[in-house]
Design an enzyme around this catalytic site. Structure first.
Site, PDB file in Angstrom:
ATOM      1  CG  ASN A  33      -3.879  -6.854  -0.179  1.00 48.54           C
ATOM      2  OD1 ASN A  33      -3.826  -6.118   0.777  1.00 48.54           O
ATOM      3  ND2 ASN A  33      -4.489  -8.208  -0.276  1.00 48.54           N
ATOM      4  CB  SER A  37      -9.291  -1.005   3.734  1.00 44.13           C
ATOM      5  OG  SER A  37      -8.253  -0.423   3.671  1.00 44.13           O
ATOM      6  CB  SER A  38      -5.908  -1.816   7.795  1.00 43.74           C
ATOM      7  OG  SER A  38      -6.436  -3.094   8.134  1.00 43.74           O
ATOM      8  CB  THR A  86      -1.108  -0.023   1.075  1.00 48.97           C
ATOM      9  OG1 THR A  86      -1.667  -1.188   1.396  1.00 48.97           O
ATOM     10  CG2 THR A  86      -1.874   1.092   1.376  1.00 48.97           C
ATOM     11  CG  ASP A 134      -7.283  -6.376   2.479  1.00 49.44           C
ATOM     12  OD1 ASP A 134      -6.743  -7.252   3.070  1.00 49.44           O
ATOM     13  OD2 ASP A 134      -7.119  -5.231   1.865  1.00 49.44           O
ATOM     14  N   GLY A 185       0.926  -0.671   5.149  1.00 44.34           N
ATOM     15  CA  GLY A 185       1.369  -1.602   6.137  1.00 44.34           C
ATOM     16  C   GLY A 185       0.232  -2.523   6.414  1.00 44.34           C
ATOM     17  CB  THR A 204      -3.997  -0.844  -1.135  1.00 43.80           C
ATOM     18  OG1 THR A 204      -3.163  -2.051  -0.932  1.00 43.80           O
ATOM     19  CG2 THR A 204      -5.413  -0.878  -1.287  1.00 43.80           C
TER      20      THR A 204
HETATM   21  N1  GLY Z   1      -4.793  -3.977   1.639  1.00 41.34           N
HETATM   22  C1  GLY Z   1      -4.623  -3.328   2.592  1.00 41.34           C
HETATM   23  C2  GLY Z   1      -5.804  -2.899   3.260  1.00 41.34           C
HETATM   24  O1  GLY Z   1      -6.498  -1.971   2.508  1.00 41.34           O
HETATM   25  O2  GLY Z   1      -6.015  -2.610   4.529  1.00 41.34           O
END
Ligand code: GLY
Length: 565
Positions: free
Chosen positions: A397, A448-449, A377, A419, A469, A395
């Site tokens: 990913n 997502s994060s 990302t 994800d 991350g 991202t």
């Molecule tokens: N692919 C990482 C996120 O979206 O958290």
């Protein structure tokens, strides 16, 4: 403040460039890590992408113009994560006081289904959710950029010009990029049906020129035809043909019907400042709000940076939040998420009632809360002289996403389907587990994060922050904010000092290399299982100082570069 100029390389290859003296030469550049400027700043994972944004600020554009140009340039100069084949989130604070978020997260293709990554015995097939054609969600980036255009000042043709130039004429790759491209040679050959430009017989090395003609042509189609230049016509045909060759399922109608969404931001107060961040389908904003509120309730600011006491509290906060993430969070268009309860004072107080200072909790005992009735990302920030602020995380990913380069279109597709929760309780590539809320369904967005965040002080931009991350994104943004706001750290140290991470499962505290050995030993004595690991994230910060100047800090963990004027 520590000034840290990292010279990636200085190289003259005799190639002519349209870049003027005042701009970075793509064949001969270095990355500045800390700058202090008055009129505008851009900080991103690559100095050439930051420079593309700065060019727009200098030419009369605002922070949104600069963000669009930076993002497109990242797709060229930072192929491992910058992209047009993935998705992302943009958080904007306009100088007129309006706060906006744009969601251009990928969606599951129309032909996807809940158990598509399970074999007939119900065993997970993570190779398919993580690699190759079936791993890709429908890309959202180009739709997201055009959604942002209503807040921009300059014509799109101007914003995309640096990216086209960098793709067409090439740029010198860094040592890190050479390493990564060499590392993934086997995967590019295995997963792409047409040999991409990243594959070659001899090893890549720092200073080699990467020219991407197919990508330049794709960018020109977008320049000439707008979002249709990606989601319809020639580019759509190339994507669908790539899918057909590799047994993927993204269709013409998936592409044509993809929609980016403007969503109401998450906004909350923390220690007198206002935090503006991303709502679902990112878990980042909700979890960040939970973490900061629990920190305030438990008097984190009376503690000191990375002592056994502060880490004990922060890890127990992180443990509880990630347990909630796994259970409750998913795409709000598909699943009813109890957001209000999750961030309410009463709920958060109850969650911390089992915290015993000085003792490690256990993820066996601490599950999600009870509610009556959810790594590659990249992040960048832009701040302009008028106080428009943009914080963007995008991202594909994993590193180079699915490793599928769309044949004759020159861009990588994401592996974002991983994800989703492919099966309740089965960890994804970041070790994150999920349940029903984040199960696969056609057209649904995967959780997502990503946590692009803007902190306002007196309703004006103060701290712009974000990082890549995977699941560590939220804990890194949380730690960067409390390092500045609770522990009084300067932005250079808040970005660069070692970070730590806990995500409920696995029940391990990850410490970044360079962590204080004494503190590590004391955490072990409290009962924590500790695992050392490499870099956590690549955090980018722009902070406005009391005198109105801007400090932009690019993470020392990568090639990241800050520019400004
Ligand atoms: N692919 C990482 C996120 O979206 O958290």
């Amino acid at each position: 403040m520590k000034k840290n100029y990292i010279f990636i390389f200085l190289l003259m290859v005799g190639t002519t460039s349209a870049y003027s003296q005042s701009e970075i030469n793509p064949f001969n550049y270095h990355s500045k890590k800390d700058i202090n400027v008055k009129n505008g700043a851009v900080v991103s994972a690559h100095p050439l992408a930051s420079e593309a944004g700065l060019r727009m600020l200098r030419e009369g554009g605002n922070a949104i113009d600069a963000a669009i140009a930076t993002q497109l340039a990242l797709a060229v100069v930072f192929p491992e994560a910058g992209n047009i084949g993935g998705g992302g989130f943009t958080v904007i604070h306009l100088s007129n006081g309006k706060n906006i978020t744009i969601d251009y997260r990928e969606t599951a293709p129309g032909k996807s289904f809940r158990d598509m990554y399970l074999d007939s015995a119900g065993n997970p097939l993570l190779n398919l959710s993580q690699n190759g054609h079936l791993a890709s969600g429908v890309p959202g980036v180009i739709a997201g950029l055009f959604k942002c255009m209503k807040y921009a000042k300059l014509p799109f043709k101007k914003l995309i010009a640096p990216a086209i130039e960098l793709a067409e004429k090439g740029f010198a790759i860094t040592e890190n990029e050479a390493y990564e491209l060499n590392h993934y040679q086997g995967d590019f050959k295995k997963y792409s049906s047409v040999t991409p430009v990243f594959v070659r017989d001899t090893k890549w090395k720092a200073g080699d020129i990467l020219v991407q003609k197919d990508l330049a042509n794709t960018l020109k189609r977008i320049r000439d035809n707008g979002r249709k230049g990606f989601y319809e016509g020639e580019t759509a045909r190339l994507i669908v043909e790539e899918m057909q060759r590799g047994h993927g399922i993204i269709s013409y109608s998936d592409l044509k019907n993809y929609q980016a969404k403007e969503r109401a931001p998450i906004e909350f107060n923390y220690k007198g400042a206002k935090v503006i961040t991303m709502p679902l389908p990112s878990s980042g904003g909700i979890i960040l709000e939970q973490m900061l509120k629990m920190s305030e309730m438990n008097h984190l600011s009376k503690m000191k940076f990375e002592t056994p006491q502060s880490i004990n509290l922060m890890v127990e906060i992180e443990r509880r939040c990630y347990a909630d993430r796994g259970k409750y969070l998913g795409d709000p268009d598909f699943y009813k998420v109890p957001v209000k309860t999750l961030v309410s004072d009463a709920y958060l107080k109850e969650r911390m009632s089992t915290f015993i200072p000085g003792k490690a909790g256990s993820s066996k005992d601490i599950k999600e809360g009870i509610i009556p009735e959810s790594e590659q990302t990249t992040h960048f920030n832009v701040l302009d002289k008028d106080g428009n602020a943009v914080s963007v995380t995008t991202t594909i990913n994993g590193g180079y996403g699915s490793r599928v380069v769309v044949g004759h279109a020159g861009f990588l597709l994401n592996n974002e389907m991983d994800d989703f929760s492919v099966k309740p309780g089965v960890p994804n590539m970041f070790g994150a587990v999920g349940q029903e809320a984040n199960a696969i369904a056609p057209h649904k967005r995967m959780l997502s994060s990503m946590t692009p965040t803007i902190v306002l002080r007196n309703n004006k931009p103060w701290i712009l922050v974000g990082t890549p991350g995977g699941t560590t994104i939220i804990t890194s943004v949380y730690q960067t904010i409390v390092d500045i706001m609770d522990f009084g750290m300067d932005p250079h140290d808040a970005v660069n000092k070692p970070k730590f991470h806990h995500q409920w499962l696995p029940d391990v505290v990850y410490l970044e290399k360079g962590f204080d050995e004494n503190v590590k030993n004391q955490l072990e004595e409290m009962g924590y299982k500790i695992q050392m690991r490499g870099a956590i994230g690549r955090t980018e910060v722009i902070m406005v100082n009391k005198d109105g100047s801007m400090t932009a800090v690019a993470d020392h963990r990568g090639d990241d570069g800050a520019v400004g004027y």
